[in-house]
Write an enzyme that holds these catalytic residues in place. Sequence first.
Site, PDB file in Angstrom:
ATOM      1  N   SER A   1      28.871  31.492 -20.902  1.00  0.00           N
ATOM      2  CA  SER A   1      28.110  30.243 -20.958  1.00  0.00           C
ATOM      3  C   SER A   1      26.772  30.478 -21.638  1.00  0.00           C
ATOM      4  O   SER A   1      25.973  31.306 -21.188  1.00  0.00           O
ATOM      5  CB  SER A   1      27.859  29.714 -19.547  1.00  0.00           C
ATOM      6  OG  SER A   1      26.874  28.694 -19.622  1.00  0.00           O
TER       7      SER A   1
ATOM      8  N   HIS B   1      31.317  28.705 -23.843  1.00  0.00           N
ATOM      9  CA  HIS B   1      31.190  27.627 -22.856  1.00  0.00           C
ATOM     10  C   HIS B   1      29.823  26.952 -23.018  1.00  0.00           C
ATOM     11  O   HIS B   1      28.781  27.604 -22.934  1.00  0.00           O
ATOM     12  CB  HIS B   1      31.337  28.226 -21.456  1.00  0.00           C
ATOM     13  CG  HIS B   1      31.390  27.233 -20.343  1.00  0.00           C
ATOM     14  ND1 HIS B   1      32.539  26.531 -20.031  1.00  0.00           N
ATOM     15  CD2 HIS B   1      30.452  26.812 -19.473  1.00  0.00           C
ATOM     16  CE1 HIS B   1      32.298  25.725 -19.015  1.00  0.00           C
ATOM     17  NE2 HIS B   1      31.026  25.871 -18.647  1.00  0.00           N
TER      18      HIS B   1
ATOM     19  N   ASP C   1      27.315  24.201 -21.622  1.00  0.00           N
ATOM     20  CA  ASP C   1      27.001  23.406 -20.432  1.00  0.00           C
ATOM     21  C   ASP C   1      26.069  22.265 -20.786  1.00  0.00           C
ATOM     22  O   ASP C   1      24.871  22.456 -20.991  1.00  0.00           O
ATOM     23  CB  ASP C   1      26.359  24.305 -19.370  1.00  0.00           C
ATOM     24  CG  ASP C   1      27.393  25.145 -18.649  1.00  0.00           C
ATOM     25  OD1 ASP C   1      28.397  24.562 -18.196  1.00  0.00           O
ATOM     26  OD2 ASP C   1      27.205  26.370 -18.547  1.00  0.00           O
TER      27      ASP C   1
ATOM     28  N   MET D   1      24.148  19.013 -19.748  1.00  0.00           N
ATOM     29  CA  MET D   1      23.599  18.388 -18.526  1.00  0.00           C
ATOM     30  C   MET D   1      22.648  17.264 -18.912  1.00  0.00           C
ATOM     31  O   MET D   1      21.843  17.415 -19.833  1.00  0.00           O
ATOM     32  CB  MET D   1      22.826  19.426 -17.709  1.00  0.00           C
ATOM     33  CG  MET D   1      23.642  20.651 -17.351  1.00  0.00           C
ATOM     34  SD  MET D   1      22.743  21.729 -16.239  1.00  0.00           S
ATOM     35  CE  MET D   1      23.806  23.188 -16.265  1.00  0.00           C
TER      36      MET D   1
ATOM     37  N   HIS E   1      31.532  21.559 -21.413  1.00  0.00           N
ATOM     38  CA  HIS E   1      31.599  21.124 -20.012  1.00  0.00           C
ATOM     39  C   HIS E   1      30.543  20.040 -19.822  1.00  0.00           C
ATOM     40  O   HIS E   1      29.350  20.337 -19.797  1.00  0.00           O
ATOM     41  CB  HIS E   1      31.333  22.369 -19.138  1.00  0.00           C
ATOM     42  CG  HIS E   1      31.215  22.092 -17.678  1.00  0.00           C
ATOM     43  ND1 HIS E   1      30.682  23.010 -16.788  1.00  0.00           N
ATOM     44  CD2 HIS E   1      31.569  21.020 -16.932  1.00  0.00           C
ATOM     45  CE1 HIS E   1      30.708  22.498 -15.574  1.00  0.00           C
ATOM     46  NE2 HIS E   1      31.233  21.295 -15.628  1.00  0.00           N
TER      47      HIS E   1
ATOM     48  N   MET F   1      28.503  17.767 -17.853  1.00  0.00           N
ATOM     49  CA  MET F   1      27.948  17.407 -16.539  1.00  0.00           C
ATOM     50  C   MET F   1      27.055  16.197 -16.758  1.00  0.00           C
ATOM     51  O   MET F   1      25.819  16.291 -16.709  1.00  0.00           O
ATOM     52  CB  MET F   1      27.182  18.604 -15.956  1.00  0.00           C
ATOM     53  CG  MET F   1      28.113  19.695 -15.461  1.00  0.00           C
ATOM     54  SD  MET F   1      27.267  21.267 -15.238  1.00  0.00           S
ATOM     55  CE  MET F   1      27.404  21.940 -16.883  1.00  0.00           C
TER      56      MET F   1
ATOM     57  N   MET G   1      34.705  24.264 -10.109  1.00  0.00           N
ATOM     58  CA  MET G   1      33.306  24.709 -10.007  1.00  0.00           C
ATOM     59  C   MET G   1      33.161  25.579  -8.767  1.00  0.00           C
ATOM     60  O   MET G   1      33.474  25.146  -7.658  1.00  0.00           O
ATOM     61  CB  MET G   1      32.349  23.517  -9.879  1.00  0.00           C
ATOM     62  CG  MET G   1      32.088  22.738 -11.149  1.00  0.00           C
ATOM     63  SD  MET G   1      31.555  23.720 -12.555  1.00  0.00           S
ATOM     64  CE  MET G   1      30.026  24.436 -11.963  1.00  0.00           C
TER      65      MET G   1
ATOM     66  N   ASP H   1      34.152  28.476 -12.842  1.00  0.00           N
ATOM     67  CA  ASP H   1      32.801  28.397 -13.409  1.00  0.00           C
ATOM     68  C   ASP H   1      31.750  28.511 -12.311  1.00  0.00           C
ATOM     69  O   ASP H   1      31.608  27.620 -11.486  1.00  0.00           O
ATOM     70  CB  ASP H   1      32.664  27.061 -14.142  1.00  0.00           C
ATOM     71  CG  ASP H   1      31.344  26.913 -14.894  1.00  0.00           C
ATOM     72  OD1 ASP H   1      30.553  27.873 -14.909  1.00  0.00           O
ATOM     73  OD2 ASP H   1      31.125  25.828 -15.462  1.00  0.00           O
TER      74      ASP H   1
END
Length: 219
Positions: free
Chosen positions: A13, A38, A40, A42, A71, A73, A141, A179
């Site tokens: 990540s 990966h 992330d 957010m 991913h 979020m 998660m 993850d």
Amino acid sequence: MSRETMNMKIAPSILSCDFSAAGEAVEKLEKSGADLVHCDVMDGNFVPPITFGAQMVKNLRPHTRLPLDCHLMVLHPETHIEDFAKAGADYITVHAEACDVLKVMRMIKSLGVKAGAVVNPETAIEKLFPAAEEADMLLVMSVHPGWGGQKFIPESLEKLEKLKNFCISHGFTPDIEIDGGVTEENVKEIREAGANVIVAGSAVFRSPDMKKTIARLRG
Ligand code: DX5
Ligand code: ZN
């Protein structure tokens, strides 16, 4: 290399990299044997922190041939997937707490991108079952989303086993990703519980030897 090891994918990540040098970071990941990058994403709403969006994915794209595993979020992920698809995402994974995953996964696939569904630690794993047949990736998660460097929640192992057994018994073959809080110490039991895609942020970026750490995570 055993069949299991061949099927293992390591997805570092970039949450744990220096964002001002993210391009170099993904180049280094590729040279160090990573299988996926990966990303992330957010939004400051679904989770408190804000990281980056589709523009970052677009800027990273020319730096690596590795698949970009995004991913999301974020709240209302369906409003962002087209931007991520255009930016060059290879996988887009959306949260069961944020949307109707099956519906949004179908939208993702219609854009020619691999689709995933994910649950938070407090959400029952059964929430992923209706998505299992059509998913390219199912993600569990194992920390509360939002931050790198947290401790692995041990109950996640049972969720992985349930998910793996459900998929096997129905003949479904999505990748199963874990993850959060993965280390060289706990990765063996995580693999044994059924995960074949291992996200690791701090374990990889804090390592003095990224290549060795990635190889050890693979097993
Ligand atoms: C948490 C992120 C994870 C995180 C993992 O919200 O989804 O991908 O970066 O970091 P580590 O491996 O440090 O727990
Ligand atoms: Zn993640």
